[in-house]
Design a protein around this motif. Structure first.
Motif, PDB file in Angstrom:
ATOM      1  N   ILE A  21       0.596  -0.709  -0.372  1.00 29.38           N
ATOM      2  CA  ILE A  21      -0.124  -0.186   0.115  1.00 29.38           C
ATOM      3  C   ILE A  21       0.937   1.309   0.048  1.00 29.38           C
ATOM      4  N   LEU A  22       0.601   2.518  -1.075  1.00 29.65           N
ATOM      5  CA  LEU A  22       1.638   3.305  -1.129  1.00 29.65           C
ATOM      6  C   LEU A  22       0.788   4.383  -1.120  1.00 29.65           C
ATOM      7  N   MET A  23       1.047   5.738  -0.263  1.00 23.99           N
ATOM      8  CA  MET A  23       0.191   6.366  -1.227  1.00 23.99           C
ATOM      9  C   MET A  23       2.037   8.019  -1.359  1.00 23.99           C
ATOM     10  N   GLY A  24       1.597   8.244  -2.640  1.00 25.74           N
ATOM     11  CA  GLY A  24       2.531   9.208  -3.183  1.00 25.74           C
ATOM     12  C   GLY A  24       2.109  10.416  -4.148  1.00 25.74           C
ATOM     13  N   ASN A  25       2.885  11.076  -4.619  1.00 24.34           N
ATOM     14  CA  ASN A  25       2.728  12.124  -5.987  1.00 24.34           C
ATOM     15  C   ASN A  25       3.355  11.450  -7.033  1.00 24.34           C
ATOM     16  N   LEU A  26       1.784  11.366  -8.774  1.00 24.02           N
ATOM     17  CA  LEU A  26       2.997  11.332  -9.686  1.00 24.02           C
ATOM     18  C   LEU A  26       4.347  12.330  -9.839  1.00 24.02           C
ATOM     19  N   THR A  27       4.961  11.566 -10.634  1.00 22.29           N
ATOM     20  CA  THR A  27       6.088  12.114 -10.877  1.00 22.29           C
ATOM     21  C   THR A  27       5.918  12.278 -12.181  1.00 22.29           C
ATOM     22  N   ARG A  28       5.760  12.272 -13.405  1.00 24.24           N
ATOM     23  CA  ARG A  28       5.051  11.929 -14.477  1.00 24.24           C
ATOM     24  C   ARG A  28       3.887  10.967 -14.982  1.00 24.24           C
ATOM     25  N   ASP A  29       3.860  11.921 -15.855  1.00 22.56           N
ATOM     26  CA  ASP A  29       1.633  12.072 -16.064  1.00 22.56           C
ATOM     27  C   ASP A  29       2.045  10.514 -16.755  1.00 22.56           C
ATOM     28  N   PRO A  30       0.854   9.865 -16.810  1.00 21.90           N
ATOM     29  CA  PRO A  30       0.983   8.195 -16.333  1.00 21.90           C
ATOM     30  C   PRO A  30       0.958   8.391 -18.688  1.00 21.90           C
ATOM     31  N   GLU A  31       1.594   6.505 -18.301  1.00 24.20           N
ATOM     32  CA  GLU A  31       1.677   6.764 -20.163  1.00 24.20           C
ATOM     33  C   GLU A  31       0.507   5.405 -20.223  1.00 24.20           C
ATOM     34  N   ILE A  32       0.088   5.556 -21.128  1.00 23.83           N
ATOM     35  CA  ILE A  32      -1.082   3.893 -21.577  1.00 23.83           C
ATOM     36  C   ILE A  32      -0.739   3.995 -22.934  1.00 23.83           C
ATOM     37  N   ARG A  33      -0.398   2.414 -23.027  1.00 22.84           N
ATOM     38  CA  ARG A  33      -0.761   1.709 -24.260  1.00 22.84           C
ATOM     39  C   ARG A  33      -1.799   0.800 -24.101  1.00 22.84           C
ATOM     40  N   TYR A  34      -2.177  -0.089 -25.737  1.00 24.22           N
ATOM     41  CA  TYR A  34      -2.628  -0.715 -25.505  1.00 24.22           C
ATOM     42  C   TYR A  34      -2.320  -2.360 -26.074  1.00 24.22           C
ATOM     43  N   SER A  35      -2.375  -2.964 -25.663  1.00 27.42           N
ATOM     44  CA  SER A  35      -2.058  -4.563 -26.117  1.00 27.42           C
ATOM     45  C   SER A  35      -2.343  -5.337 -27.681  1.00 27.42           C
ATOM     46  N   GLN A  36      -1.746  -6.107 -27.866  1.00 28.26           N
ATOM     47  CA  GLN A  36      -2.215  -5.896 -29.559  1.00 28.26           C
ATOM     48  C   GLN A  36      -3.047  -7.587 -29.698  1.00 28.26           C
ATOM     49  N   GLY A  37      -4.191  -7.836 -30.454  1.00 29.18           N
ATOM     50  CA  GLY A  37      -4.708  -9.242 -30.387  1.00 29.18           C
ATOM     51  C   GLY A  37      -6.157  -8.350 -30.707  1.00 29.18           C
ATOM     52  N   GLU A  38      -6.951  -9.452 -30.552  1.00 25.33           N
ATOM     53  CA  GLU A  38      -8.483  -9.107 -30.682  1.00 25.33           C
ATOM     54  C   GLU A  38      -9.138  -8.575 -29.253  1.00 25.33           C
ATOM     55  N   ASN A  39      -8.847  -8.759 -28.153  1.00 25.49           N
ATOM     56  CA  ASN A  39      -8.606  -8.170 -27.277  1.00 25.49           C
ATOM     57  C   ASN A  39      -7.861  -7.631 -26.517  1.00 25.49           C
ATOM     58  N   SER A  40      -8.209  -6.320 -26.752  1.00 29.90           N
ATOM     59  CA  SER A  40      -6.700  -5.172 -26.674  1.00 29.90           C
ATOM     60  C   SER A  40      -6.921  -4.841 -25.374  1.00 29.90           C
TER      61      SER A  40
END
Length: 148
Positions: free
Chosen positions: A5-24
């Motif tokens: 369990i952690l509580m803190g501040n994000l150091t940068r904006d989250p990076e999001i990507r999507y896996s490849q395939g039919e159910n990304s």
């Protein structure tokens, strides 16, 4: 048992990507800075943790959190050890986020709103009429939250 369990501040904006395939699957990577309660003289008093969230949690993090946002996270620790191209063993650890919650204090959210911050494009805005020190979550947001 493997639980963190952690509580803190994000150091940068989250990076999001999507896996490849039919159910990304959405995959969000982010880092949080967590202050230590105690530190020895000369030691750093902040630890930095690389975190990963999957699926709806990843989309939630990407939508509502940005650099500097305060987050309460629970999850598990995972070793990501591998051998690099030079044949050297590389050791790393990451946190797999299983639950993510807002931990922003109302006063910080007010300051962020006054400086033009938008909490990642649509996070709940604080209710100025409340007398407590925490953000109010607006009605109707439950449909977009991953932990319903």
């Amino acid at each position: 048992m493997n639980k963190v369990i952690l509580m803190g501040n994000l150091t940068r904006d989250p990076e999001i990507r999507y896996s490849q395939g039919e159910n990304s699957l959405a995959i969000a990577r982010f880092s949080i800075a967590v202050n230590r309660r105690f530190s020895r003289q000369g030691d750093t008093d902040t630890d930095f943790f690389n975190c990963t969230a999957f699926g709806r949690q990843a989309e939630f993090v990407e939508k509502y959190f940005h650099k500097g946002s305060r987050m309460l996270l629970s999850g598990r620790v995972q070793n990501d050890n591998y051998t690099n191209n030079n044949g050297e063993k590389v050791y790393s650890v990451q946190i797999i986020a299983e639950e993510v919650e807002f931990a922003e204090r109302k006063s910080a959210a007010d300051a962020n709103a006054n400086q033009g911050g938008n909490f990642g494009g649509g996070a709940p805005q604080p209710n100025a009429a409340a007398n407590d020190d925490f953000m109010n979550i607006p009605d109707g947001i439950e449909d977009g939250l991953p932990f319903n």
